[in-house]
Every structure is written in structure tokens, then in C-alpha cells.
Design a protein around this motif. Structure first.
Motif, PDB file in Angstrom:
ATOM      1  N   ALA A 476       0.725  -1.223  -0.116  1.00 47.11           N
ATOM      2  CA  ALA A 476      -0.035  -0.066  -0.166  1.00 47.11           C
ATOM      3  C   ALA A 476       0.730   1.207  -0.158  1.00 47.11           C
ATOM      4  O   ALA A 476       0.277   2.310  -0.251  1.00 47.11           O
ATOM      5  CB  ALA A 476      -1.041  -0.188   1.154  1.00 47.11           C
ATOM      6  N   GLY A 477       2.127   1.062   0.219  1.00 51.96           N
ATOM      7  CA  GLY A 477       2.857   2.461   0.138  1.00 51.96           C
ATOM      8  C   GLY A 477       4.425   1.876  -0.048  1.00 51.96           C
ATOM      9  O   GLY A 477       4.741   0.885  -0.594  1.00 51.96           O
ATOM     10  N   PRO A 478       5.241   2.969   0.205  1.00 50.46           N
ATOM     11  CA  PRO A 478       6.786   2.977  -0.125  1.00 50.46           C
ATOM     12  C   PRO A 478       7.281   1.956   0.681  1.00 50.46           C
ATOM     13  O   PRO A 478       7.039   1.317   1.857  1.00 50.46           O
ATOM     14  CB  PRO A 478       7.308   4.275   0.076  1.00 50.46           C
ATOM     15  N   VAL A 479       8.281   1.088  -0.083  1.00 47.23           N
ATOM     16  CA  VAL A 479       9.085   0.245   0.638  1.00 47.23           C
ATOM     17  C   VAL A 479      10.810   0.783   0.751  1.00 47.23           C
ATOM     18  O   VAL A 479      11.009   1.426  -0.191  1.00 47.23           O
ATOM     19  CB  VAL A 479       9.313  -0.992  -0.190  1.00 47.23           C
ATOM     20  N   GLY A 480      11.351   0.709   1.672  1.00 48.53           N
ATOM     21  CA  GLY A 480      12.748   1.056   1.996  1.00 48.53           C
ATOM     22  C   GLY A 480      13.670   0.350   1.235  1.00 48.53           C
ATOM     23  O   GLY A 480      13.495  -0.882   0.960  1.00 48.53           O
ATOM     24  N   ARG A 481      14.644   0.830   0.308  1.00 52.30           N
ATOM     25  CA  ARG A 481      15.675   0.118  -0.499  1.00 52.30           C
ATOM     26  C   ARG A 481      16.193  -0.845   0.387  1.00 52.30           C
ATOM     27  O   ARG A 481      16.428  -1.981  -0.375  1.00 52.30           O
ATOM     28  CB  ARG A 481      16.262   1.118  -1.001  1.00 52.30           C
ATOM     29  N   GLU A 482      16.637  -0.613   1.601  1.00 53.08           N
ATOM     30  CA  GLU A 482      17.537  -1.909   2.126  1.00 53.08           C
ATOM     31  C   GLU A 482      16.566  -2.765   2.459  1.00 53.08           C
ATOM     32  O   GLU A 482      16.849  -4.154   2.328  1.00 53.08           O
ATOM     33  CB  GLU A 482      17.914  -1.112   3.562  1.00 53.08           C
ATOM     34  N   ALA A 483      15.388  -2.324   2.804  1.00 54.17           N
ATOM     35  CA  ALA A 483      14.328  -3.715   3.033  1.00 54.17           C
ATOM     36  C   ALA A 483      13.845  -4.375   1.719  1.00 54.17           C
ATOM     37  O   ALA A 483      13.763  -5.561   1.855  1.00 54.17           O
ATOM     38  CB  ALA A 483      13.013  -3.202   3.668  1.00 54.17           C
ATOM     39  N   LEU A 484      13.985  -3.661   0.905  1.00 52.44           N
ATOM     40  CA  LEU A 484      13.511  -4.525  -0.565  1.00 52.44           C
ATOM     41  C   LEU A 484      14.753  -5.145  -1.067  1.00 52.44           C
ATOM     42  O   LEU A 484      14.440  -6.396  -1.622  1.00 52.44           O
ATOM     43  CB  LEU A 484      13.141  -3.231  -1.711  1.00 52.44           C
ATOM     44  N   ALA A 485      16.165  -4.647  -0.894  1.00 52.19           N
ATOM     45  CA  ALA A 485      17.103  -5.549  -1.275  1.00 52.19           C
ATOM     46  C   ALA A 485      17.210  -6.850  -0.511  1.00 52.19           C
ATOM     47  O   ALA A 485      17.396  -7.912  -0.866  1.00 52.19           O
ATOM     48  CB  ALA A 485      18.503  -4.762  -0.759  1.00 52.19           C
ATOM     49  N   VAL A 513       4.732   5.077 -12.821  1.00 49.43           N
ATOM     50  CA  VAL A 513       4.296   3.794 -12.500  1.00 49.43           C
ATOM     51  C   VAL A 513       5.050   3.287 -10.941  1.00 49.43           C
ATOM     52  O   VAL A 513       4.873   3.177 -10.001  1.00 49.43           O
ATOM     53  CB  VAL A 513       4.195   2.773 -13.390  1.00 49.43           C
ATOM     54  N   LEU A 514       6.346   3.491 -11.439  1.00 47.93           N
ATOM     55  CA  LEU A 514       7.555   3.119 -10.374  1.00 47.93           C
ATOM     56  C   LEU A 514       8.465   4.298 -10.084  1.00 47.93           C
ATOM     57  O   LEU A 514       8.835   5.003 -11.064  1.00 47.93           O
ATOM     58  CB  LEU A 514       8.561   2.165 -10.987  1.00 47.93           C
ATOM     59  N   SER A 515       8.346   4.843  -8.631  1.00 45.68           N
ATOM     60  CA  SER A 515       9.072   5.933  -8.397  1.00 45.68           C
ATOM     61  C   SER A 515      10.188   5.863  -7.344  1.00 45.68           C
ATOM     62  O   SER A 515       9.867   4.921  -6.540  1.00 45.68           O
ATOM     63  CB  SER A 515       8.390   6.940  -7.853  1.00 45.68           C
ATOM     64  N   ILE A 516      11.173   6.454  -7.291  1.00 45.90           N
ATOM     65  CA  ILE A 516      12.490   6.099  -6.257  1.00 45.90           C
ATOM     66  C   ILE A 516      12.704   7.495  -5.681  1.00 45.90           C
ATOM     67  O   ILE A 516      12.955   8.560  -6.161  1.00 45.90           O
ATOM     68  CB  ILE A 516      13.623   5.653  -6.914  1.00 45.90           C
ATOM     69  N   ASP A 517      12.433   7.640  -4.398  1.00 42.51           N
ATOM     70  CA  ASP A 517      12.806   8.559  -3.535  1.00 42.51           C
ATOM     71  C   ASP A 517      14.184   8.599  -2.934  1.00 42.51           C
ATOM     72  O   ASP A 517      14.291   7.925  -1.835  1.00 42.51           O
ATOM     73  CB  ASP A 517      11.864   9.239  -2.435  1.00 42.51           C
ATOM     74  N   ARG A 518      15.147   9.141  -3.586  1.00 40.01           N
ATOM     75  CA  ARG A 518      16.701   8.613  -3.071  1.00 40.01           C
ATOM     76  C   ARG A 518      16.880   9.561  -1.873  1.00 40.01           C
ATOM     77  O   ARG A 518      17.662   8.868  -1.087  1.00 40.01           O
ATOM     78  CB  ARG A 518      17.425   9.323  -4.188  1.00 40.01           C
ATOM     79  N   ASP A 519      16.261  10.643  -1.523  1.00 40.75           N
ATOM     80  CA  ASP A 519      16.715  11.224  -0.303  1.00 40.75           C
ATOM     81  C   ASP A 519      15.986  10.391   0.999  1.00 40.75           C
ATOM     82  O   ASP A 519      16.560  10.164   1.911  1.00 40.75           O
ATOM     83  CB  ASP A 519      15.986  12.518  -0.224  1.00 40.75           C
ATOM     84  N   ALA A 520      14.693   9.648   0.620  1.00 35.90           N
ATOM     85  CA  ALA A 520      14.003   8.818   1.749  1.00 35.90           C
ATOM     86  C   ALA A 520      14.682   7.610   1.599  1.00 35.90           C
ATOM     87  O   ALA A 520      14.287   6.768   2.543  1.00 35.90           O
ATOM     88  CB  ALA A 520      12.546   9.235   1.573  1.00 35.90           C
ATOM     89  N   ASP A 521      15.363   7.054   0.299  1.00 33.12           N
ATOM     90  CA  ASP A 521      15.811   5.630   0.375  1.00 33.12           C
ATOM     91  C   ASP A 521      14.584   4.708   0.052  1.00 33.12           C
ATOM     92  O   ASP A 521      14.313   3.840   1.002  1.00 33.12           O
ATOM     93  CB  ASP A 521      16.848   5.067   1.219  1.00 33.12           C
ATOM     94  N   GLU A 522      13.297   5.384  -0.688  1.00 30.15           N
ATOM     95  CA  GLU A 522      12.269   4.527  -0.653  1.00 30.15           C
ATOM     96  C   GLU A 522      11.808   4.194  -1.982  1.00 30.15           C
ATOM     97  O   GLU A 522      11.943   5.267  -2.848  1.00 30.15           O
ATOM     98  CB  GLU A 522      11.129   5.185   0.072  1.00 30.15           C
ATOM     99  N   VAL A 523      11.133   3.272  -2.530  1.00 29.75           N
ATOM    100  CA  VAL A 523      10.506   2.996  -3.775  1.00 29.75           C
ATOM    101  C   VAL A 523       9.003   2.876  -3.600  1.00 29.75           C
ATOM    102  O   VAL A 523       8.732   1.894  -2.656  1.00 29.75           O
ATOM    103  CB  VAL A 523      11.281   1.613  -4.389  1.00 29.75           C
ATOM    104  N   THR A 524       8.382   3.288  -4.548  1.00 32.79           N
ATOM    105  CA  THR A 524       6.922   3.018  -4.531  1.00 32.79           C
ATOM    106  C   THR A 524       6.574   2.758  -5.710  1.00 32.79           C
ATOM    107  O   THR A 524       7.048   2.982  -7.131  1.00 32.79           O
ATOM    108  CB  THR A 524       6.227   4.323  -4.319  1.00 32.79           C
ATOM    109  N   LEU A 525       5.622   1.748  -5.815  1.00 35.37           N
ATOM    110  CA  LEU A 525       5.044   1.156  -7.281  1.00 35.37           C
ATOM    111  C   LEU A 525       3.603   1.386  -7.099  1.00 35.37           C
ATOM    112  O   LEU A 525       2.792   1.130  -6.045  1.00 35.37           O
ATOM    113  CB  LEU A 525       5.179  -0.531  -7.131  1.00 35.37           C
ATOM    114  N   ASP A 526       2.935   2.210  -7.948  1.00 35.10           N
ATOM    115  CA  ASP A 526       1.689   2.497  -8.088  1.00 35.10           C
ATOM    116  C   ASP A 526       0.599   1.458  -8.935  1.00 35.10           C
ATOM    117  O   ASP A 526       0.805   1.437 -10.020  1.00 35.10           O
ATOM    118  CB  ASP A 526       1.425   3.809  -8.964  1.00 35.10           C
ATOM    119  N   VAL A 527       0.178   0.221  -8.317  1.00 35.92           N
ATOM    120  CA  VAL A 527      -0.358  -0.574  -8.984  1.00 35.92           C
ATOM    121  C   VAL A 527      -1.477  -0.280  -9.815  1.00 35.92           C
ATOM    122  O   VAL A 527      -1.817  -1.008 -10.911  1.00 35.92           O
ATOM    123  CB  VAL A 527      -0.671  -1.670  -7.923  1.00 35.92           C
ATOM    124  N   GLY A 528      -2.427   0.613  -9.078  1.00 38.27           N
ATOM    125  CA  GLY A 528      -3.372   1.254  -9.848  1.00 38.27           C
ATOM    126  C   GLY A 528      -3.096   1.933 -11.319  1.00 38.27           C
ATOM    127  O   GLY A 528      -3.870   1.588 -12.452  1.00 38.27           O
TER     128      GLY A 528
END
Length: 536
Positions: A476-485, A513-528
Motif C-alpha cells: 500500500a505504500g513505499p518500501v525502503g530500499r534496504e528492506a527491498l534488497a 508507475v515506479l518512483s524512487i525517492d533517493r533522499d528517503a531511500d524509498e521505492v513506490t509502485l503505483d499498482v493502480g
């Protein structure tokens, strides 16, 4: 008492627009330390090698969090809570330190080599020499670099600068390195640069380094005064050597050791910009295609308003002569690694104990912060050097501000990704790969995806990797890059490249559709949005 409630409140602070910087960082770090305390302690390691490995994997991250919270908060209620949190963390770490000193005592007395542990004297012959046989190398010795600092610095170099941590392919794990004893510069750095245990260098470090067998033709070492050019920046002689044909060039940086002597009112974040001239050295090494070996001779402990004990004239800030009687917080070490007083010395393992005048920090003791030395082989992007493989320097699971996505019941792990070989294994096993959502199967089978594949034929990412990343991002929301790795079993250093390719495949017509916030180290996928763009 209620970790879930703490997580919710911490997340609210971190996301608050007025908390950017200090307050958000403090609360995020406090939440990490609370997670560590909430987890059941691991069994005490039976050997020094296991204890040192545990410090590399987890203890250094704990100490980084503890150090970050020492300054407290201007908010009185938060300040009180932080003091209580630190007291609990300090007590747990003190028990670990006492056990570390005991297994260090046994290992030191045995004098037996252990293939799992390198001495600082092994760094040149066993790490640098094999590299120099196939490629140019820059050896950077950061005097006093601890794992608490290295965890931040190397993450910055990896995530933001593209340097890829590596280790021998036969054992692709982070290096475990032990200082000489006591862990002081005149013994430990001298031994590192001599390639053998020595009690100081009669000829000087530059001459001894140049005489190393196995490092090519007369390796050259530069010290602090040699590195800076007249107009600022890197000295011309250093830049020329790095660009030249000499196999091994070395540089000694004293920023951390200098900070321990007189930096009590400064709190550097120890990222790349904090250590001059580190960026210039790394950029020159990258331009020349050199592999970088980032090494330390010893770590350090910081002043905590602890106890000062009198000692005889023979000794240092954190050690004293073995002719005296051991007291609480000390350990008697004897063996070939002890390079003073006939191979015997009393070392402080309690981090708040010292024998000299007050400073910002100290070294010479038997605490893992001082004894376990960081060592990283960093490749300048692309492939690891011959005989080496990537190593994922993933923090412990409790470090992530946002936990990894929960595994779906009944999920099929599938084949182990090839680049998970170097994953830094901790006490928590990697969760099973998430099950593929229905939309993902439809998307992979769609003509629109096939067209995107054809349109980006030069950038490759196999379907299994694509599916693993998108399934992990189906939240439902952004995922931290370290957690994703950690979730997909990828080295974080490779994740950015994979996300860059994936973004080209899913961002149809430029829609995010896929966005990366490098300052927050987060990745978000807009499935809709993905469903809409691809007509699913």
C-alpha cells in the motif's frame, strides 16, 4: 512495552514536515535501538572468530545507533526516554563486551591462526597482493576507523557513489580483521603497513610499505601532509601515481584519529564529504580503474564520562602493564599478538574506563569497537575483480525504519538468485519470496510488456527478477530500499541498477508507475496506475 505503538508514533514523527533533519533522525535511530532491545539476545558465541563476526554483522550497527543518541534531545520528555533507552542498551552491550574480552583472552593465549580472522598484518599479503596481481589498487588506511563509522561511510559509498563491496569468491563474506594488542596506532598501523607484526617501524612507514613483496614494483605510500595540493584538492604527485602504472598506491588519512583528540563539540555524520580528501582520492581511483581497499588499523571508543584509573608510567589510554593486578573491567592478555611488555598487558574492555587524561575518544583497549577493524574491497562499479564476488552489506533486519514486506502464506521461494550468494546472513532468515499477485502474471503475459521489452533490448533484467521486485513492491505504500534488497536477496549495490531497468519497463509513456525517492531511500509502485497504463 508496545513496539507496534512505538513504530506508529516514530513513523508519524519521521513523516512530519517540521521534523526534517535532527528530530526525525533522532526518533528513527531510537526506534532502531528499541527494536534491537525487543529482539531476544542471540546465544553467546563460543569462539573469538564468531564473536568478531557477530560484531561485524550486528554489534557495529548497535554502536552506531548508541553514539547517534548520546547528544539526546532538547525536548525534556524525549530526553528522559532516550536516557532510559541508552541505559538499557548500554547494559546489554556491556554483557556482550565482557564475553568478547573473555574469548579474545582465550584466542590470544592460544596463538593459533584462524582462517576466519585476519590480523591487520595480513591485509597487504592476503588481500592487497592477490588484487595487485590482476589490477591496480589504491589502499586507503583510515586511522581509527570503527565499524560504527564504517557502516555509515561504506553505505554512502555503495548506495550513492556506486562503489561495489567485494570479497574472495571462495568465501564471499565481509572481512573480519583483528588489530594488534594493545590496539594503538604505533603498533597496529605499523603492523598493517609492514605486512607483519612489528612493535613500531624503525625505517618509517613509507619505506616499509615500499619494500612489500607481492605488491608490484615499489608501492608508494602518501601521508596526510602529502595528499593536499598547494591550491587545495589532491596533490599532483598523488593524482599522477593513481593514473600511472604503479600497481599499488597507498594513502593514510588521520581525520578520525584527529577527531578523537579534540573533536568533542563536533558530530560529523562521517559520510564521504566529512573526510577530506577522500572524495578526491576515490574519484581519481575510479578514473584510473583502480580497486580501492579501505582499511583500518584499529577502532575506538568515545568518552562517556566514565572512570579514570591511575596507572604506572608504562601504558596508554586504555591499557597498562601486566605487572599490576587486574581489576574490574580489565582483561589480562598474553600471546604473540600482544606487542608490549614481553607479550603481556592489561587492557580495559569496559568502554567507559580510561587511564589517561580526558579526550573525545580513546583506543588501545579490548573492546570490540577498538579491536575489530573494518576492511572493505570496493570495486568502481561493474564487475568484481578477478577471483572476487559482490558482498551485500545489508544492515540487520531491525535497522530498517520500515520493515520488509510480509511474506504471503504458501509462497514459493523459487530458485535462489545468483547475487544472493554474498548476502550478509544474520540471525534472522530471509523471508520466503512473496507470492505473485494476479495482475503480475497478466502483465508479464501482456503484449504491452513484450513491446517494452523489445523497446529496451539493450538493458536486460530477467523475468524472475522482475517478478520478485514487483511482488515485493505490491504494497500500500513505499518500501525502503534496504528492506527491498533484503526481501529479494539482492546486493543493495546492484539494486539501483535493477530498479533503473525496471522503471524503464513499467513507466509507460513517462507515467510514474515506479518512483524512487533517493533522499528517503524509498521505492513506490503505483499498482493502480500500472493496471491503467497497461490495460489490465
Amino acid at each position: 512495552a508496545d513496539l507496534a505503538e512505538l513504530e506508529d508514533r516514530a513513523a508519524a514523527v519521521v513523516k512530519h514536515a517540521g521534523a526534517a533533519g535532527g528530530p526525525a533522525d533522532t526518533v528513527a535511530m531510537a526506534a532502531r535501538l528499541a527494536r534491537w532491545l525487543a529482539a531476544a539476545p542471540a546465544d553467546r558465541p563460543e569462539s573469538f572468530a564468531a564473536a568478531a563476526q557477530g560484531y561485524v554483522d550486528e554489534g557495529g550497527w548497535v554502536d552506531r545507533a548508541r553514539q547517534a543518541l548520546r547528544d539526546g534531545s532538547p525536548e525534556p520528555e524525549l530526553e528522559t526516554a532516550l536516557r532510559e533507552l541508552l541505559a538499557a542498551a548500554d547494559a546489554r552491550r556491556a554483557g556482550e563486551d565482557a564475553h568478547f574480552a573473555d574469548v579474545l583472552r582465550i584466542w590470544t593465549a592460544s596463538g593459533a591462526p584462524d582462517e576466519r580472522v585476519l590480523g591487520v598484518e595480513d591485509v597487504l599479503p592476503r588481500v592487497v597482493a592477490p588484487l595487485a596481481a590482476t589490477t591496480g589498487v589504491l589502499v586507503i588506511v583510515m586511522d581509527g576507523l570503527s565499524h560504527a563509522i564504517a557502516s555509515e561511510l561504506v553505505r554512502d559509498l555503495s548506495w550513492r557513489e556506486g562503489w561495489v563491496p567485494c570479497a574472495p569468491a571462495a568465501r564471499p563474506q565481509p572481512y573480519v580483521v583483528c588489530s594488534t594488542l594493545p590496539s594503538v596506532t604505533r603498533l597496529s598501523r605499523a603492523s598493517l603497513l609492514a605486512g607483519e607484526r612489528v612493535g613500531g617501524l624503525a625505517r618509517g612507514e613509507t619505506a616499509t610499505f615500499a619494500a612489500q613483496v607481492g605488491l608490484g614494483d615499489a608501492p608508494r605510500l602518501f601521508h596526510k601532509g602529502d595528499l593536499r595540493g598547494e591550491g587545495g584538492g589532491l596533490a599532483d604527485a598523488v593524482r599522477a601515481e593513481l593514473a600511472g602504472s604503479r600497481r599499488v598506491v597507498g594513502a593514510v588519512l588521520n581525520a578520525i584519529d584527529d577527531h578523537l583528540a579534540r573533536g568533542d563539540q563536533l558530530r560529523p555524520d562521517w559520510r564521504l564529504e566529512a573526510v577530506a580528501p577522500l572524495r578526491a582520492l576515490l574519484e581519481a581511483a575510479r578514473d584510473a580503474g583502480r580497486v580501492v581497499v579501505l582499511a583500518s588499523d584499529h577502532g575506538h571508543v568515545l568518552e562517556r564520562g566514565g572512570e579514570q584509573r591511575p596507572a604506572a608510567s608504562e601504558g596508554g589510554e586504555r591499557w597498562r602493564s601486566a605487572r599490576e593486578t587486574p581489576a574490574e573491567g580489565e582483561v589480562l592478555l598474553e600471546g604473540p599478538r600482544v606487542l608490549v611488555d614481553g607479550g603481556r598487558a592489561l587492557l580495559a574492555w569496559r568502554e567507559d574506563l580510561r587511564y589517561g587524561p580526558r579526550k573525545h575518544g580513546y583506543h588501545g583497549g579490548a573492546n570490540p569497537q577498538e579491536v575489530v577493524c573494518p576492511l572493505f574491497v570496493l570495486a568502481p562499479g561493474g564487475e568484481a575483480p578477478e577471483g572476487f564476488a559482490d558482498v551485500a552489506l545489508t544492515p540487520p533486519a531491525w535497522w530498517s525504519v520500515q520493515p520488509a514486506p510480509a511474506a504471503r502464506p504458501g509462497a514459493d521461494r523459487g530458485p535462489e538468485p545468483a547475487d544472493a550468494i554474498g548476502q550478509l546472513a544474520l540471525t534472522v532468515e530471509q523471508a520466503p519470496a512473496p507470492a505473485r499477485p494476479d495482475w503480475l502474471e497478466a502483465w508479464l503475459a501482456s503484449e504491452e510488456f513484450a513491446a517494452q521489452r523489445r523497446g529496451h533490448a539493450r538493458v536486460q533484467l530477467d523475468d524472475a527478477r522482475i517478478a520478485a521486485l514487483l511482488a515485493a513492491l505490491d504494497t500500500a505504500g513505499p518500501v525502503g530500499r534496504e528492506a527491498l534488497a533484503r526481501e529479494v536477496g539482492m546486493a543493495p549495490t546492484r539494486l539501483d541498477g535493477a530498479l533503473s531497468v525496471l522503471r524503464r519497463l513499467v513507466n509507460l509513456d513517462g507515467y510514474p508507475v515506479l518512483s524512487i525517492d533517493r533522499d528517503a531511500d524509498e521505492v513506490t509502485l503505483d499498482v493502480g496506475l500500472l493496471r491503467e497504463q497497461f490495460g489490465l
